[in-house]
Design a protein around this motif. Structure first.
Motif, short mmCIF file in Angstrom:
data_model
loop_
_atom_site.label_atom_id
_atom_site.label_comp_id
_atom_site.label_asym_id
_atom_site.label_seq_id
_atom_site.Cartn_x
_atom_site.Cartn_y
_atom_site.Cartn_z
N ALA A 25 26.69 85.28 24.48
CA ALA A 25 27.88 86.10 24.73
C ALA A 25 28.75 86.17 23.48
O ALA A 25 29.32 87.21 23.17
CB ALA A 25 28.67 85.55 25.90
N LEU A 26 28.83 85.08 22.75
CA LEU A 26 29.60 85.07 21.50
C LEU A 26 28.98 86.02 20.48
O LEU A 26 29.69 86.77 19.81
CB LEU A 26 29.69 83.65 20.95
N LEU A 86 30.35 93.52 19.23
CA LEU A 86 31.33 94.44 19.80
C LEU A 86 32.57 94.52 18.92
O LEU A 86 33.10 95.61 18.68
CB LEU A 86 31.69 93.98 21.22
N THR A 87 33.02 93.39 18.42
CA THR A 87 34.18 93.38 17.52
C THR A 87 33.90 94.14 16.23
O THR A 87 34.75 94.88 15.73
CB THR A 87 34.59 91.93 17.21
N PHE A 145 27.24 90.59 30.84
CA PHE A 145 26.07 90.06 31.52
C PHE A 145 25.78 88.63 31.10
O PHE A 145 25.49 87.77 31.93
CB PHE A 145 24.86 90.96 31.24
N THR A 146 25.88 88.35 29.81
CA THR A 146 25.62 86.99 29.35
C THR A 146 26.74 86.04 29.76
O THR A 146 26.49 84.86 30.02
CB THR A 146 25.41 86.95 27.83
N LEU A 147 27.97 86.54 29.82
CA LEU A 147 29.06 85.69 30.30
C LEU A 147 28.87 85.32 31.77
O LEU A 147 29.13 84.18 32.17
CB LEU A 147 30.40 86.39 30.11
N ALA A 204 26.96 96.94 23.97
CA ALA A 204 27.37 95.59 23.58
C ALA A 204 28.33 94.99 24.60
O ALA A 204 28.26 93.79 24.91
CB ALA A 204 28.02 95.61 22.19
N ALA A 205 29.23 95.81 25.15
CA ALA A 205 30.16 95.30 26.16
C ALA A 205 29.40 94.90 27.43
O ALA A 205 29.69 93.85 28.03
CB ALA A 205 31.21 96.36 26.49
#
Length: 107
Positions: A77-78, A84-85, A67-69, A61-62
């Motif tokens: 990315a959100l 991830l959270t 990668f999307t950011l 997930a990180a």
């Protein structure tokens, strides 16, 4: 030409996700040693059953989030950041990396 560019992005995304998963496993390894070969032979298999998947999925997930950011896809990315959270929250609440408690009872 556009299909080739998309294919390269797809392969790069898979490589980043695989690298994130490998990084998660490497971060998990010290906890595995402590959990499987614990203090005075006490093993804690929850480190394997819960810690390994959480750390591996967290690494993936990180990697996907980064990668999307980098690509500038903020909504994706959100979504990956929320995943991830959630994994971090699960790991903290259930203490998935806790090794066996030390046995300090006097003989």
């Amino acid at each position: 030409m556009e299909n080739r560019r998309e294919a390269i992005r797809g392969v790069a995304g898979c490589v980043v996700a695989a690298a994130g998963g490998a990084a998660g496993m490497l971060a998990w390894a010290p906890y595995a040693r402590r959990g499987i070969f614990g203090f005075e032979g006490e093993s804690e298999w929850d480190v394997v059953w819960f810690g390994l998947p959480v750390m591996t999925l967290g690494g993936i997930a990180a990697g996907i989030t980064l990668f999307t950011l980098v690509q500038g896809k903020w909504r994706q990315a959100l979504g990956a950041g929320v995943l991830l959270t959630a994994l971090i929250g699960f790991g903290v609440v259930f203490d998935v990396l806790a090794g066996p408690p030390p046995n300090c009872d006097p003989c």
